[in-house]
Design an enzyme around this catalytic site. Structure first.
Site, mmCIF file in Angstrom:
data_model
loop_
_atom_site.group_PDB
_atom_site.id
_atom_site.type_symbol
_atom_site.label_atom_id
_atom_site.label_comp_id
_atom_site.label_asym_id
_atom_site.label_seq_id
_atom_site.Cartn_x
_atom_site.Cartn_y
_atom_site.Cartn_z
ATOM 1 N N CYS A 124 0.835 -1.207 0.000
ATOM 2 C CA CYS A 124 0.000 0.000 0.000
ATOM 3 C C CYS A 124 0.866 1.251 0.000
ATOM 4 O O CYS A 124 0.595 2.205 -0.730
ATOM 5 C CB CYS A 124 -0.932 -0.003 1.207
ATOM 6 S SG CYS A 124 -1.945 1.488 1.359
ATOM 7 N N CYS A 226 -6.132 -2.026 7.029
ATOM 8 C CA CYS A 226 -7.155 -0.987 6.909
ATOM 9 C C CYS A 226 -8.471 -1.507 6.358
ATOM 10 O O CYS A 226 -9.540 -1.098 6.810
ATOM 11 C CB CYS A 226 -6.633 0.163 6.049
ATOM 12 S SG CYS A 226 -6.121 -0.321 4.385
#
EC number: 2.8.1.13
Length: 398
Positions: A124, A226
């Site tokens: 990410c 997340c």
């Protein structure tokens, strides 16, 4: 991948960049990645105090359903907006959910299907926060981006080929240092990034937030992946990958139970295996020793430092060197002597790194001492002093 020339440890003695080192802050536009947390909030405050032109950007990286994750994302956006309103800066929003799915999440699923344990935060950072975000910020006229990561960077320097780069450095707060998660970000991207809280310890960051009456001052730090939010990992993964239950087998070949699917377990794991008392075995904890993909068996044994959990060598691939150049020392007979981590917050481990490919994108690592629970899919990250050299994905160990 290019190899460097004249590599030596002195190349990593550049000083850390402080905000006060950046010239002409009043003419310098910085776009801060605002997550709705205290670290990015204080980063924006520190940049503003240093005289920069500051704007915020809230990234939407996951298309939530109407459950807990949706509520959390909306709360984060509201908190980011409240902080920006409080300190008087604009907040932009951008949706990178498609990029996240294509570049991060599909890889995450593929790794679990292959029996490995990936770290999506690393990908990410590489693909979203320091690529998609940086590219978007440039369209807003940014000279730099900034994030709330607990890491530091060196002053910029120019490589022989003319590329301007910077070293990635450990954060000052050893307990919060996040350089491990940023090792795959290229030095050219680091050169365009500021890390305002990298020179601070967490209590000081919260003190600054309280001093400025920010809504995020006492907000709990986010943990976990997340896109999973507060859900149980197993429940989340079952939505995307079919579970394949199988046998739990001891290290001496005795079947003692059933597992729910190898993807739910990781090497060295103790809790959540589902083994009760076993006949003729001592009342000691059981640990995951191996995932036998060919037979769909979970191999377990007793003893925290079971021999099957210990290894002194590993092979890593998909190497990302921060400088975008493999250190010349890895191609020498002596190898590169440095420190390494095979998981976040692990104490530094002394090792020697040798190239296992012509371009340095694959390496063999020999540790001075045996390592416990080296896990394929996780990252081996290398350091010299305060500088993070880069790292790669652990492929195998012995």
């Amino acid at each position: 991948m290019t190899t460097s020339t004249g590599f030596d440890n002195n190349a990593y003695n550049l000083p850390a960049l402080r905000l006060s080192d950046v010239p002409n802050p009043a003419q310098t536009r910085v776009v801060v990645g605002m997550s709705g947390g205290v670290d990015s909030s204080v980063s924006a405050v520190l940049l503003q105090q240093a005289g920069f032109q500051v704007e915020g950007l809230f990234m939407k990286n996951w298309e939530e359903d109407d459950g807990t994750e949706y509520c959390t994302a909306m709360e984060d956006l509201a908190d980011a907006q409240a902080v920006c309103d409080k300190i008087g800066i604009n907040l932009h929003t951008a949706n990178f959910a498609m990029e996240y799915w294509d570049r991060v999440f599909e890889h995450f699923l593929a790794e679990y299907q292959a029996g490995r344990t990936p770290n999506p935060d690393i990908l990410c950072n590489k693909e979203i926060k320091f690529k998609a975000f940086l590219d978007y910020a440039v369209t807003l006229g940014a000279d730099y981006i900034a994030t709330g990561h607990y890491t530091r960077r060196s002053v910029n320097y120019t490589r022989e080929d003319g590329l301007e780069v910077a070293h990635l450095m450990r954060g000052l707060d050893n307990n919060k240092d996040q350089s491990y998660f940023l090792h795959a970000v290229g030095g050219d991207k680091i050169a365009k990034t500021l890390f305002p809280v990298g020179e601070l310890e967490k209590p000081e960051v919260r003190r600054i937030a309280e001093e400025h009456d920010l809504i995020t001052a006492k907000k709990k730090d986010s943990t976990g992946i997340c896109f999973i939010g507060e859900r149980r990992f197993k429940d989340f993964l079952q939505q995307y990958l079919p579970a394949k239950p199988g046998n739990i087998v001891t290290d001496d070949g005795i079947t003692i139970g059933k597992h729910d699917g190898l993807m739910y377990y990781t090497l060295g794991q103790r809790g959540g295996i589902g083994i009760g008392g076993v006949k003729d075995r001592p009342e000691e904890p059981w640990f995951v020793l191996q995932k036998d993909l060919s037979n769909n068996e979970l191999i377990v044994g007793q003893g925290h430092d079971h021999p099957m959990l210990l290894s002194q060598r590993l092979t890593a691939y998909k190497l990302d060197w921060v400088e975008r150049i493999a250190p010349a020392a890895i191609f020498s007979e002596q190898g590169l002597k440095c420190m390494a981590k095979t998981r976040y917050r692990q104490p530094d481990q002394s090792c020697t790194v040798f190239a296992d490919s012509d371009d340095g994108s694959r390496v063999k690592v020999i540790f001075d001492e045996p390592q416990r629970a080296v896990t394929p899919g996780q990252s081996a990250v290398f350091y010299i002093g305060e500088v993070c050299l880069g790292g790669g994905v652990i492929e195998s160990f012995e």
